[in-house]
Design a protein around this motif. Structure first.
Motif, PDB file in Angstrom:
ATOM      1  N   MET A 140       0.821  -1.211   0.000  1.00  0.00           N
ATOM      2  CA  MET A 140       0.000   0.000   0.000  1.00  0.00           C
ATOM      3  C   MET A 140       0.854   1.260   0.000  1.00  0.00           C
ATOM      4  N   SER A 141       2.061   1.190   0.559  1.00  0.00           N
ATOM      5  CA  SER A 141       2.919   2.376   0.559  1.00  0.00           C
ATOM      6  C   SER A 141       3.333   2.759  -0.858  1.00  0.00           C
ATOM      7  N   LEU A 184       8.491   9.544   3.125  1.00  0.00           N
ATOM      8  CA  LEU A 184       8.947   8.949   4.382  1.00  0.00           C
ATOM      9  C   LEU A 184       8.245   7.620   4.641  1.00  0.00           C
ATOM     10  N   ILE A 185       6.936   7.612   4.454  1.00  0.00           N
ATOM     11  CA  ILE A 185       6.166   6.382   4.684  1.00  0.00           C
ATOM     12  C   ILE A 185       6.637   5.285   3.746  1.00  0.00           C
ATOM     13  N   PRO A 237      15.215   7.018  -3.311  1.00  0.00           N
ATOM     14  CA  PRO A 237      15.457   8.254  -2.538  1.00  0.00           C
ATOM     15  C   PRO A 237      14.580   9.383  -3.046  1.00  0.00           C
ATOM     16  N   ILE A 238      14.159  10.269  -2.146  1.00  0.00           N
ATOM     17  CA  ILE A 238      13.238  11.338  -2.515  1.00  0.00           C
ATOM     18  C   ILE A 238      13.850  12.287  -3.536  1.00  0.00           C
ATOM     19  N   LEU A 239      15.141  12.572  -3.409  1.00  0.00           N
ATOM     20  CA  LEU A 239      15.746  13.570  -4.292  1.00  0.00           C
ATOM     21  C   LEU A 239      15.948  13.050  -5.704  1.00  0.00           C
ATOM     22  N   GLU A 297      14.137  14.935   8.821  1.00  0.00           N
ATOM     23  CA  GLU A 297      13.806  13.509   8.750  1.00  0.00           C
ATOM     24  C   GLU A 297      14.105  12.938   7.370  1.00  0.00           C
ATOM     25  N   LEU A 298      13.819  13.701   6.333  1.00  0.00           N
ATOM     26  CA  LEU A 298      14.048  13.214   4.974  1.00  0.00           C
ATOM     27  C   LEU A 298      15.536  13.079   4.667  1.00  0.00           C
TER      28      LEU A 298
END
Length: 601
Positions: free
Chosen positions: A268-269, A314-315, A329-331, A354-355
């Motif tokens: 689900m994430s 994050l989730i 990774p987010i970036l 946090e990120l």
């Protein structure tokens, strides 16, 4: 229909179009069969009527009338149901102009005009504020009448009635104990306003709040399955921001999972991430390009969208870490460098902190996986040392920015996630200093959890799932260090004390007798009292990991394997560990693979 006779005596049908086709200036064949609808009305399931006095209505005039009607209805709702100057339809995101007042020209237009546009060649573009649009359209008839100023109403979900007092209590508990860890909702939002905005979001908040609601513990037994089914079915409808928020909350604080339950957080994430991208949350400055309507976003709304995307990442990354899978990774998500900077800078300092930590952990997991973990040669072990040194330095650099005790806990958790990879090396290649540092970090994690809980800065029963794994990992690491020859490299007294505190914290985390913290606490207790753990039947030591496919999660799963062999009647099922004299691959029985996939999911 009237007919006329030609001079040649032939009957000629008068071509009369129906009102629907005349309005749209479309060809109509109603005259061919006056007793039945025309082919166009049959195809579009419209009422087919032929009317002589019909006069075609001008589109712009019709749109203007509908917009005026919509504005009038919305103004009536706002004036009667407003609490603290907040409209019912915007409890979460407040859209204001630079002067602090609303611009009437840019107010939203509800979807009563949407059916009219279905057959139009070009639909006029109207601007909506982000809060008014909410990524979905509503008709005036669909707006609920239970306004924010009214007393909270009782609600029914699949035959289960929840009283108004229970709803009020669970909302208060959520915003008091839970929401501060992921502040994505307006704390002044009332239950009625939340239900009007999104029933799914409403029930998720009630469900999460009832986890620690002692006045009616029966709710936790009946609501979770209904709420999860409702959330999954919501994907079949229009994906909206409130729906994404509901999924975020549900995955951040999943319901207790029994031994026979199925883990849904990991799949689900990923679905949550894709839904957020479908709304354009990953590109806040271009969000209007992903919407059915044009969104005129204020600077504050853009920041809210960026924060929502940040928590989605994050989730997702933490779910992958807990499952032992590499994440993105987010970036690396937006390709445009300018968009990357804009996305990150629009987030709050706490979220950016946090990120940054999670990004280092994610990149470390990917690098370790690429270096090789199934079997490790001497060169790979030396490469692993170099990699871990680089990423630990990055964590230390980011950790200088911490501003609270909770931030310090996040730094310890990130450091632990990197240092735990030292256990992938063979026993003879272990560096005593690395093992000592790993022990210290694990003790710091457990001690931080205990301090934050005792001081009231966090409530362990309201802890998110990332805290579950954040506590289980150091306990299993300390158990391995204490029960093997590695104990000569660590502070045994501090490690033992921290382990016992960690087992006690499992009891405070637990919500049900058979949930993950409860089962893991029992397993740790039994393993501590066992004389056979980490030893072969002949008494020789077995320290190397046998589970080596779950990255940092392998330490936890490997400990559960030992418990299953001694207390779960699985002796002889698992292959021997990969040690100094066995660097080759080991055949894994199919049952072994099955258990690895289900043991802690």
């Amino acid at each position: 229909m009237s007919t006329s006779t030609t001079p040649q005596g032939e009957i000629k049908l008068a071509k009369r179009a129906c009102t629907e086709c005349r309005q749209q200036k479309a060809k109509c064949d109603a005259y061919l069969d006056p007793d039945n609808p025309c082919s166009r009305c049959r195809k579009m399931n419209r009422k087919c009527t032929v009317s002589e006095p019909f006069k075609r209505e001008h589109k712009r005039k019709r749109i203007s009338e509908l917009e005026s009607r919509t504005d009038e209805l919305q103004e009536r709702l706002n004036s009667s149901g407003r609490r603290d100057s907040s409209a019912l339809s915007e409890p979460t995101w407040n859209a204001v102009d630079t002067n602090g007042t609303r611009n009437a020209d840019n107010e939203s237009r509800l979807a009563s005009v949407a059916p009219f546009f279905r057959d139009a060649n070009i639909a006029p573009v109207s601007y909506r504020s982000f809060s008014q649009a909410a990524e979905t359209l509503q008709t005036p008839e669909s707006i609920p009448h239970d306004q924010a100023g009214l007393p909270t109403l009782s609600r029914v979900l699949e035959g289960q009635t929840v009283d108004a007092r229970d709803i009020d209590a669970t909302f208060r508990i959520y915003f008091r104990d839970y929401a501060n860890l992921m502040p994505i909702l307006d704390p002044s939002m009332t239950p009625n306003a939340c239900y009007a905005l999104s029933p799914v979001l409403f029930w998720v908040i009630v469900g999460v709040g009832c986890r620690t609601y002692s006045n009616n513990p029966t709710l936790l037994g009946v609501l979770p399955s209904k709420i999860k089914a409702m959330a999954l079915l919501s994907v079949n409808g229009n994906i909206s921001l409130p729906m994404v928020q509901a999924w975020m909350i549900l995955l951040y604080w999943p319901f207790p999972k029994s031994n026979t339950g199925q883990d849904m957080v990991f799949p689900m994430s990923a679905a949550l991430l894709h839904m957020a991208m479908q709304l354009g949350l990953h590109l806040p400055s271009s969000g209007q390009e992903f919407s059915k309507v044009r969104l005129k976003l204020s600077e504050e709304e853009t920041k809210k969208r960026a924060a929502t995307w940040g928590y989605c990442m994050l989730i997702y990354q933490r779910a992958c870490l807990g499952k032992g899978m590499p994440a993105t990774p987010i970036l690396d998500t937006p390709h445009d460098q300018e968009q990357k900077r804009a996305l990150f800078q629009d987030m709050t300092p706490r979220l950016k902190f946090e990120l940054k930590l999670q990004d280092v952990v994610t990149r470390c997991s990917i690098a370790v996986s690429q270096n090789g973990v199934r079997t490790m040669s001497a060169d790979q072990e030396r490469s692993l040392d170099t990699l871990l040194g680089v990423f630990q330095a990055q964590i230390a650099s980011v950790g200088l920015e911490y501003a609270s005790d909770l931030d310090r806990l996040y730094v310890h958790l990130a450091t632990q996630s990197i240092q735990a990879y030292n256990l992938y090396k063979s026993p003879s290649a272990q560096d005593p200093t690395s093992l000592y540092d790993l022990c210290v970090t694990c003790c710091q994690v457990i001690e931080s959890f205990d301090t934050l809980d005792k001081t009231g800065q966090i409530s362990l029963p309201a802890a998110p799932i990332t805290f579950y794994y954040g506590l289980m990992w150091p306990c299993h690491i300390l158990l391995r260090l204490l029960k093997t020859s590695f104990s000569r490299y660590i502070n045994v007294d501090r490690a033992r004390s921290a382990l016992f505190v960690g087992i006690s914290l499992h009891k405070r985390l637990s919500l049900q007798n058979d949930d993950i913290p409860a089962r893991n606490g029992v397993a740790l207790t039994q393993l501590w009292n066992s004389d056979r753990v980490f030893h072969k039947p002949d008494g020789t030591e077995m320290v190397s990991l046998r589970v080596r496919s779950r990255l940092v999660g392998s330490v936890l799963l490997d400990g559960i394997v030992w418990w299953r062999e001694e207390f779960g009647a699985f002796m002889g099922v698992y292959p021997p560990p990969i040690g100094d004299n066995n660097r080759g691959s080991t055949d894994c029985p199919s049952l072994w693979l099955l258990i690895c996939d289900t043991v802690m999911t």
